[in-house]
Design a protein around this motif. Structure first.
Motif, PDB file in Angstrom:
ATOM      1  N   ALA A 168    -112.888 -22.393  59.028  1.00 26.19           N
ATOM      2  CA  ALA A 168    -111.871 -22.008  60.261  1.00 26.19           C
ATOM      3  C   ALA A 168    -110.714 -22.971  60.210  1.00 26.19           C
ATOM      4  O   ALA A 168    -109.621 -22.228  60.279  1.00 26.19           O
ATOM      5  N   ARG A 169    -110.846 -24.051  59.703  1.00 31.27           N
ATOM      6  CA  ARG A 169    -109.533 -24.983  59.691  1.00 31.27           C
ATOM      7  C   ARG A 169    -108.698 -24.539  58.596  1.00 31.27           C
ATOM      8  O   ARG A 169    -107.487 -24.370  58.653  1.00 31.27           O
ATOM      9  N   ALA A 170    -109.659 -24.116  57.457  1.00 32.16           N
ATOM     10  CA  ALA A 170    -108.806 -23.498  56.352  1.00 32.16           C
ATOM     11  C   ALA A 170    -108.144 -22.266  56.708  1.00 32.16           C
ATOM     12  O   ALA A 170    -106.571 -22.194  56.199  1.00 32.16           O
ATOM     13  N   CYS A 171    -108.782 -21.451  57.392  1.00 35.12           N
ATOM     14  CA  CYS A 171    -108.163 -20.429  57.742  1.00 35.12           C
ATOM     15  C   CYS A 171    -106.936 -20.575  58.506  1.00 35.12           C
ATOM     16  O   CYS A 171    -105.899 -19.898  58.303  1.00 35.12           O
ATOM     17  N   ARG A 172    -106.907 -21.475  59.408  1.00 32.76           N
ATOM     18  CA  ARG A 172    -105.602 -21.747  60.308  1.00 32.76           C
ATOM     19  C   ARG A 172    -104.605 -22.327  59.581  1.00 32.76           C
ATOM     20  O   ARG A 172    -103.351 -21.974  59.653  1.00 32.76           O
ATOM     21  N   LEU A 173    -104.892 -23.290  58.628  1.00 31.83           N
ATOM     22  CA  LEU A 173    -104.092 -23.749  57.675  1.00 31.83           C
ATOM     23  C   LEU A 173    -103.328 -22.777  56.782  1.00 31.83           C
ATOM     24  O   LEU A 173    -102.267 -22.628  56.620  1.00 31.83           O
ATOM     25  N   SER A 174    -104.045 -21.684  56.630  1.00 32.76           N
ATOM     26  CA  SER A 174    -103.608 -20.525  55.558  1.00 32.76           C
ATOM     27  C   SER A 174    -102.552 -19.800  56.402  1.00 32.76           C
ATOM     28  O   SER A 174    -101.331 -19.497  55.841  1.00 32.76           O
ATOM     29  N   MET A 175    -103.016 -19.477  57.606  1.00 34.90           N
ATOM     30  CA  MET A 175    -101.904 -18.680  58.454  1.00 34.90           C
ATOM     31  C   MET A 175    -100.880 -19.604  58.636  1.00 34.90           C
ATOM     32  O   MET A 175     -99.596 -19.143  58.937  1.00 34.90           O
ATOM     33  N   GLY A 176    -100.782 -21.020  58.969  1.00 34.85           N
ATOM     34  CA  GLY A 176     -99.564 -21.902  59.138  1.00 34.85           C
ATOM     35  C   GLY A 176     -98.836 -21.948  58.101  1.00 34.85           C
ATOM     36  O   GLY A 176     -97.463 -21.826  58.104  1.00 34.85           O
ATOM     37  N   ILE A 177     -99.514 -21.966  56.710  1.00 29.81           N
ATOM     38  CA  ILE A 177     -98.602 -21.797  55.174  1.00 29.81           C
ATOM     39  C   ILE A 177     -97.936 -20.404  55.429  1.00 29.81           C
ATOM     40  O   ILE A 177     -96.523 -20.248  55.043  1.00 29.81           O
ATOM     41  N   GLY A 178     -98.546 -19.383  55.802  1.00 31.02           N
ATOM     42  CA  GLY A 178     -97.757 -18.121  55.822  1.00 31.02           C
ATOM     43  C   GLY A 178     -96.781 -18.099  56.978  1.00 31.02           C
ATOM     44  O   GLY A 178     -95.554 -17.473  56.487  1.00 31.02           O
ATOM     45  N   MET A 179     -96.782 -18.756  57.947  1.00 34.59           N
ATOM     46  CA  MET A 179     -95.653 -18.563  58.982  1.00 34.59           C
ATOM     47  C   MET A 179     -94.908 -19.371  58.487  1.00 34.59           C
ATOM     48  O   MET A 179     -93.580 -19.055  58.704  1.00 34.59           O
TER      49      MET A 179
END
Length: 186
Positions: A168-179
């Motif tokens: 779940a943290r990796a998922c949020r990190l991926s979305m942060g990178i995308g943002m």
């Protein structure tokens, strides 16, 4: 996006995969996991749709105000949920950033994504960029110890893939990178 289309397609793939994993997390037995996963799935798929290169598909003019309305409603939901959990403040910033980018795209000349075209307010773009860059750095630092102690890639004792907190943290990190990538192209 201007320039080669492959970076945009990589961003689309990253965001869509993240959204799909968040849908998997919605099947969790943990209520808080289910509650946050829905909003994160919306963010992942919304970011994927916004990242599609303009050369491949140019959305109609009414799509950007619709995106702004959908993410505005999600922002209100995050604001309401933030009463119980400060984690939802991050969701609030993320949905507000999506509203901002959708409005910037709506204001850009017809047929152009605002990437590299100077749309958006530089101060707002810079503030959001600073926030998400800090979030990515902090999230990445928090994720490293979780990966080291998770047991070598195997789900620990009967924990389903959708319930693993490090994923779940990796998922949020991926979305942060995308943002960050999307904000850099504004």
């Amino acid at each position: 996006m201007h320039g080669p289309a492959w970076p945009a397609w990589l961003l689309v793939a990253l965001c869509a995969a993240t959204g799909a994993y968040c849908l998997l997390r919605m099947r969790s037995d943990v209520e808080e996991q289910r509650r946050s996963a829905g909003g994160e799935a919306l963010m992942g798929f919304g970011m994927a749709a916004m990242a599609v290169p303009a050369a491949a598909f140019t959305p109609p003019g009414w799509a950007w105000p619709l995106y702004a309305a959908v993410f505005g409603a999600a922002a209100l939901r995050s604001l309401w949920a933030a009463r119980d959990s400060p984690h939802h403040l991050h969701h609030l910033v993320g949905t507000a950033a999506m509203v901002y980018m959708a409005l910037a795209m709506a204001a850009s000349p017809a047929g152009h994504h605002p990437t590299h075209s100077g749309t958006g307010v530089p101060l707002v773009t810079g503030a959001l960029l600073a926030y998400f860059t800090g979030y990515v750095l902090l999230s990445g630092a928090r994720l490293v110890p979780a990966a080291v102690t998770s047991g070598g890639g195997r789900p620990p004792g009967g924990v389903r893939w959708g319930d693993r907190p490090e994923l779940a943290r990796a998922c949020r990190l991926s979305m942060g990178i995308g943002m960050v990538a999307m904000l850099l192209t504004m």
